[in-house]
Design a protein around this motif. Structure first.
Motif, PDB file in Angstrom:
ATOM      1  N   LEU A   4      38.908  43.208  33.088  1.00 18.61           N
ATOM      2  CA  LEU A   4      38.053  43.070  34.269  1.00 18.61           C
ATOM      3  C   LEU A   4      36.822  43.937  34.056  1.00 18.61           C
ATOM      4  O   LEU A   4      36.934  45.151  33.909  1.00 18.61           O
ATOM      5  CB  LEU A   4      38.796  43.501  35.540  1.00 18.61           C
ATOM      6  CG  LEU A   4      40.112  42.773  35.872  1.00 18.61           C
ATOM      7  CD1 LEU A   4      40.805  43.459  37.041  1.00 18.61           C
ATOM      8  CD2 LEU A   4      39.843  41.313  36.195  1.00 18.61           C
ATOM      9  N   THR A   7      34.084  45.580  37.871  1.00 19.58           N
ATOM     10  CA  THR A   7      34.974  45.106  38.915  1.00 19.58           C
ATOM     11  C   THR A   7      35.110  46.135  40.024  1.00 19.58           C
ATOM     12  O   THR A   7      34.345  47.108  40.093  1.00 19.58           O
ATOM     13  CB  THR A   7      36.354  44.767  38.301  1.00 19.58           C
ATOM     14  OG1 THR A   7      37.182  44.146  39.282  1.00 19.58           O
ATOM     15  CG2 THR A   7      37.046  46.011  37.765  1.00 19.58           C
ATOM     16  N   THR A   8      36.084  45.937  40.889  1.00 16.42           N
ATOM     17  CA  THR A   8      36.351  46.860  41.997  1.00 16.42           C
ATOM     18  C   THR A   8      37.814  47.288  41.955  1.00 16.42           C
ATOM     19  O   THR A   8      38.655  46.627  41.325  1.00 16.42           O
ATOM     20  CB  THR A   8      36.074  46.197  43.352  1.00 16.42           C
ATOM     21  OG1 THR A   8      36.992  45.105  43.539  1.00 16.42           O
ATOM     22  CG2 THR A   8      34.647  45.674  43.416  1.00 16.42           C
ATOM     23  N   ASN A  10      39.946  47.098  44.306  1.00 16.47           N
ATOM     24  CA  ASN A  10      40.768  46.079  44.957  1.00 16.47           C
ATOM     25  C   ASN A  10      41.131  44.960  43.987  1.00 16.47           C
ATOM     26  O   ASN A  10      42.275  44.468  43.978  1.00 16.47           O
ATOM     27  CB  ASN A  10      40.006  45.506  46.158  1.00 16.47           C
ATOM     28  CG  ASN A  10      40.898  44.637  47.029  1.00 16.47           C
ATOM     29  OD1 ASN A  10      42.050  44.964  47.281  1.00 16.47           O
ATOM     30  ND2 ASN A  10      40.350  43.518  47.498  1.00 16.47           N
ATOM     31  N   GLU A  11      40.202  44.573  43.135  1.00 19.35           N
ATOM     32  CA  GLU A  11      40.477  43.525  42.153  1.00 19.35           C
ATOM     33  C   GLU A  11      41.486  44.008  41.110  1.00 19.35           C
ATOM     34  O   GLU A  11      42.319  43.235  40.626  1.00 19.35           O
ATOM     35  CB  GLU A  11      39.184  43.082  41.475  1.00 19.35           C
ATOM     36  CG  GLU A  11      38.233  42.312  42.379  1.00 19.35           C
ATOM     37  CD  GLU A  11      38.881  41.057  42.944  1.00 19.35           C
ATOM     38  OE1 GLU A  11      39.540  40.335  42.173  1.00 19.35           O
ATOM     39  OE2 GLU A  11      38.726  40.816  44.164  1.00 19.35           O
ATOM     40  N   LYS A  14      44.981  43.758  42.670  1.00 19.46           N
ATOM     41  CA  LYS A  14      45.435  42.374  42.695  1.00 19.46           C
ATOM     42  C   LYS A  14      45.852  41.890  41.312  1.00 19.46           C
ATOM     43  O   LYS A  14      46.883  41.214  41.152  1.00 19.46           O
ATOM     44  CB  LYS A  14      44.329  41.475  43.249  1.00 19.46           C
ATOM     45  CG  LYS A  14      44.030  41.674  44.723  1.00 19.46           C
ATOM     46  CD  LYS A  14      42.893  40.751  45.163  1.00 19.46           C
ATOM     47  CE  LYS A  14      42.564  40.933  46.631  1.00 19.46           C
ATOM     48  NZ  LYS A  14      41.428  40.062  47.052  1.00 19.46           N
TER      49      LYS A  14
END
Length: 332
Positions: A4, A7-8, A10-11, A14
């Protein structure tokens, strides 16, 4: 592996959850969360060490790499469940800009539920662990003073900054030495009245060995510096009845000498960092013997009586660097 980029947090959460579901049983039964604070050039070393440690202690490995604190905030992440890391889940997070100063905002949601947290610095240890929230949140904290420019000074700082639950891989590296020395007295009750350690001046393991002997035997060991060996070379104990015991490092072995007995060779291998890390992960409570040895070495009393919890003390390293810059410019 899942990558990723930009990204963040939260990502990342997930993606880790999705990867765990697809991995099934591989990701079950985690014993702890291991937070590794690592320099970029040592990420693969940390992964290799964690793979060895995870074979004995299945864990969620969160590797935090901080870079370019003055740049744009960005998060890149790699997620690996099982695979090359064995029975471990790993998230490698490269944090840039101001995000690197608030790594906990990404790390905290990734902690495995209902298991202990261990923080491990595979880089120069922090001057004060309370300045790093990743150390404050941990139940156990593992540093490595040997990675500091001045390892002995860094080890003394560990005593000043100590809280129960701290340990250092310098201590782990003398486990076999301590076993050999202690085993010499299984068949005798002769009192030890003196000790001599031969080692390089900047070898932190030798100084911690000195502290251990001082704390356990209530003696004042002497240190003899040498350039013959890059590490702790020998330990000799003098007994009240005139006997002596000497352990001398040779290549991969220890020569065990004792007055009135024939010399013997004992195994003394140099262990991988992963084996040292696995040893420290076996215990998650405070190591009082380490505290006694560290305090005796540094001349700081009562380490094991300190409060085990730290309060986070915010420190912005970029502000300190900017404040020092004008002074440096004038000096030039």
């Amino acid at each position: 592996m899942i990558g990723l980029w930009d990204t963040t947090g939260n990502e990342v959460v997930k993606a880790l959850a999705a990867e765990r579901r697809s991995a099934g049983g591989v990701a079950s039964g985690l014993a702890l969360t291991l937070i590794a604070v690592v320099e970029e050039k040592k990420v693969r070393e940390a992964e290799a060490a964690a793979t060895i440690a995870a074979s004995a202690h299945p864990c969620r490995l969160l590797i935090v790499v901080r870079s370019d604190l003055d740049g744009r905030s960005r998060l890149d992440a790699e997620i690996v469940v099982g695979g090359r890391l064995g029975p471990a889940e790993a998230v490698v997070m490269r944090m840039y800009g101001r995000l690197a100063l608030h790594a906990e905002s990404v790390v905290m949601p990734l902690l495995a539920p209902d298991v202990p947290v261990v923080s491990w610095w595979h880089e120069e240890p922090p001057n004060m662990i309370a300045n790093d929230f990743l150390g404050v949140v941990a139940d156990r904290r593992i540093t490595d003073s040997a990675q500091a420019p001045d390892p002995v000074a860094a080890l003394r700082q560990r005593a000043i900054d100590y809280a129960p639950g701290d340990t250092d891989l310098t201590w782990t590296r003398i486990t076999l030495w301590r076993s050999l020395v202690a085993g010499a007295f299984d068949a005798t009750e002769a009192r030890v009245i003196g000790a001599k350690i031969v080692a390089p001046a900047k070898d932190p393991t030798a100084w911690l060995m000195l502290g251990w002997l001082k704390a356990r035997l209530n003696i004042e060991p002497t240190m003899e510096h040498t350039d013959r060996s890059p590490r702790l070379h020998s330990v000799e104990l003098q007994c009240e009845n005139g006997d002596y015991v000497r352990v001398t490092r040779e290549e991969g072995t220890a020569l065990f000498s004792r007055s009135g007995q024939e010399d013997r060779y004992m195994p003394l291998p140099r262990r991988a960092v992963g084996d040292e890390l696995a040893e420290e992960l076996r215990r998650l409570d405070a190591d009082q013997i380490y505290a006694d040895a560290l305090g005796a070495m540094a001349g700081v009393a009562g380490l094991d009586h300190r409060l085990p919890m730290r309060v986070h003390v915010w420190k912005d390293p970029t502000l300190a660097a900017r404040a020092a810059a004008p002074t440096d410019a004038m000096a030039g």
